[in-house]
Scaffold this active site. Sequence first.
Site, PDB file in Angstrom:
ATOM      1  N   ASP A   1      14.264  -1.441   4.111  1.00  0.00           N
ATOM      2  CA  ASP A   1      15.570  -0.898   4.476  1.00  0.00           C
ATOM      3  C   ASP A   1      16.606  -1.974   4.148  1.00  0.00           C
ATOM      4  O   ASP A   1      16.269  -3.145   3.975  1.00  0.00           O
ATOM      5  CB  ASP A   1      15.617  -0.484   5.954  1.00  0.00           C
ATOM      6  CG  ASP A   1      16.757   0.500   6.224  1.00  0.00           C
ATOM      7  OD1 ASP A   1      17.636   0.658   5.347  1.00  0.00           O
ATOM      8  OD2 ASP A   1      16.782   1.116   7.310  1.00  0.00           O
TER       9      ASP A   1
HETATM   10  C1  BGC Z   1      19.660   3.075   6.467  1.00  0.00           C
HETATM   11  C2  BGC Z   1      18.729   3.797   5.522  1.00  0.00           C
HETATM   12  C3  BGC Z   1      19.473   4.118   4.256  1.00  0.00           C
HETATM   13  C4  BGC Z   1      19.987   2.821   3.657  1.00  0.00           C
HETATM   14  C5  BGC Z   1      20.712   2.994   2.327  1.00  0.00           C
HETATM   15  C6  BGC Z   1      20.341   1.877   5.819  1.00  0.00           C
HETATM   16  O1  BGC Z   1      21.328   1.365   6.638  1.00  0.00           O
HETATM   17  O2  BGC Z   1      18.958   2.663   7.620  1.00  0.00           O
HETATM   18  O3  BGC Z   1      18.238   4.961   6.120  1.00  0.00           O
HETATM   19  O4  BGC Z   1      18.643   4.815   3.375  1.00  0.00           O
HETATM   20  O5  BGC Z   1      20.889   2.238   4.577  1.00  0.00           O
HETATM   21  O6  BGC Z   1      21.927   3.598   2.480  1.00  0.00           O
END
Ligand code: BGC
Length: 759
Positions: free
Chosen positions: A258
């Site tokens: 993540d």
């Molecule tokens: C989120 C993810 C997301 C990623 C990209 C993160 O802050 O937890 O779910 O896919 O950002 O935008």
Amino acid sequence: MKKLFLSAACFILLGAGLYSQPKLTKDNIPLIVKAMTAEEKALFVVGVQFEKEPYAGKYLRGTGGVTYPIPRLGIPSIVMMDGPVGIRLYDYPTTCFPGGLLTAASWDRSVAFRIGQAIGEESIDMGNDVILAPGMNILRNPLNGRNFEYFSEDPVLTGLLAAAYVNGVQGAGVGTSAKHFAANNQETNRLDGDSRLDTRTLREIYTKAFELCVRDSDPWTVMASYNYLNGEYTQESYDLLQKILRDDFGYRGLVVTDWTGKRNTPKQLHAGSDLLMGGRPEQTEHILECLENGTLKMADLDRACTKLLELIVKTPAFKGNKPSLKPDLDSHTKLARELAADGMVLLKNDGTLPLQAARAALFGVHSYHIIHGGNGSARVSPPHLASLDEGLAAAGFSLNEDLRKLYKEYDSFISRNLDFNQKVKVLVGVPQKPELEISRKLIEETVKDNDLAVITIGRISGEARDRILDRDFLLQDAEIRLLRDVCDVYHSAGKKVVVVLNICGPVETASWKGLPDAILCAWLPGEEGGNAIADVLTGKANPSGRLPMTFPVNYFDAAGAENFPYNFVSDRPNESAAHPERRGMPMKDIAWTDYTEGIYVGYRYFCSKEKSVSYPFGYGLSYTSFDYSKASVKVKGNRIVATVTVTNNGSAAGKEATGFYVKAPLGTFNDKPSLELREFGKTGLLQPGESQTLTFTVPVRQLASFNSAGSRWETAKGTYEAFFGADATKPEARATFKLSSAKAYPVSRACEKRAGKEE
Ligand code: BGC
């Protein structure tokens, strides 16, 4: 002379061989890894900062992440976009499909599949290679800010629907990212909170859904979550990513982190994180430093590069996709409307619904401004939002104009004046709107000219912030007054009141559900929400959704409810509590959260302890009724085959969702839940009098409980009690079956799975 000519030719050929660059194909990945320099590898496994030079302006705004291209080796960059309900972009409209909760409430794999398929198609049109979805964390607590993106409190419902979604997207030739692995069940201090749980709970509840999703769909990527798990970041956990995900589940795809900054880079790569997103230059520098000082092995970096290349060769970008930037919004709008109606849950109906077109007074700010989706990376901007007033007007209702004007004015006033932290706007997004206070006098004025009233209660939430108990799970005072006064005034005049819940997760219902005549839970229903709600209210669509989580009577009734930041409000949600002690914040539930309830999440707790709830898991009404017959369960080798016949014995066409629940004998365990969902399904649209036989096939292995001491799955010998029906508290048909011997299953079955010999 001849000799001289030959050796010159050899030299030229050799030279060409040495200096020609291999280009990536799906068959030469090891060669490409060999041809990459250490620096290229260190750049390759770290996402690029695509908003900055030399990439600025090359990617659509709202894109989630981009990988590093190496043109000399024929490696293109690939693009990853959010998120579960549609493609999140800032400057281009895309379809906003219903959220995860509504999808889960459909109890229908085809709903998840079709949403996935349409998002896959839009991905091709928008130049997306991997959709950062499905979100599949378990609904441990009703207040998790991202519950609306996820599916259920049950891992089987979650895992099998997620698999269907993945199959839909990947069938269109686009990758997915099953996220967030694992035990990422709250948003408060999401980057650094430690989820503390025992191994059995991790295996049976929090990784189970991922196991099933991998088994049934093979997502191209899995996203390792932000949080710590028992003191170790999931992204740095060899036990989680290698031993559980790869060795045990047999996962062969790529693990993407993540969107984290620099952590322990060699540990991440060694554990099995292959692509470090969103990507910062210092991560690349760290990789090079660690290679130099020996704390990172080239083998770990090579594995990561290999996984990323294996992903890239499958992507539309590699295959030369030329995005049209023109997704098929018209047909997907129709789809969003049709599918939204499949997951709406009728919670109460005294015969008021379905409605005939009538004169209606619409109360509640969200009757005029639907909450189509939640905040954060899952926030999609559709071309148009169908509000409930619009949907009902199109269905022939004549609406009270004074109310419409009042609420619209209030809505634009409140939207202009709501105070929220601009810095985190993108993540936290649209704040919860306080309900407008309506005087009893005004309600009385509307009753004369209207045949019924509809009240909408709305709740929005999103990434980086959890919901709280007061004025969120519990209704606001203005909402309670509105419910009481409207019901009182309309009932005194012999008129009906319908409540629509436009919610991102459970709200308290027990104290007020006796007041209205009908309650429809519409969740966050996507861009066509207002039309889909109107379809259900008028009976154009017969509601067939079933709750994918329990609605408790009181928040604190659930085991473990006190171990959650249920009333924690922060001004800086995203990094709110990176160092709680420095900011004088409480540590419990912020620095760490104890999952004291263990495996007793949701209905597993309420049913095992026979605790009353407001609406149980699997609850939902229909405009028709169904009869169950011919229930049978047979053990066939290493499979359980369960069948039941469902007959529509009412007077309207309808679909019936049903579950296959099993109570297992204890075997070597001291305790097991009194029932666990092992499979589920839904009939097609049955006409009155029509029947359908549903068949559920479950590997015996999936009836096992996890013995942490022996680190193995075990099925007990003896009689298993099974029942059919969606509602966990209301068996519609029962059957038993026997397993003649106990069995233990080793944790590592990757090889069995690959050889197609899985038990
Ligand atoms: C989120 C993810 C997301 C990623 C990209 C993160 O802050 O937890 O779910 O896919 O950002 O935008």
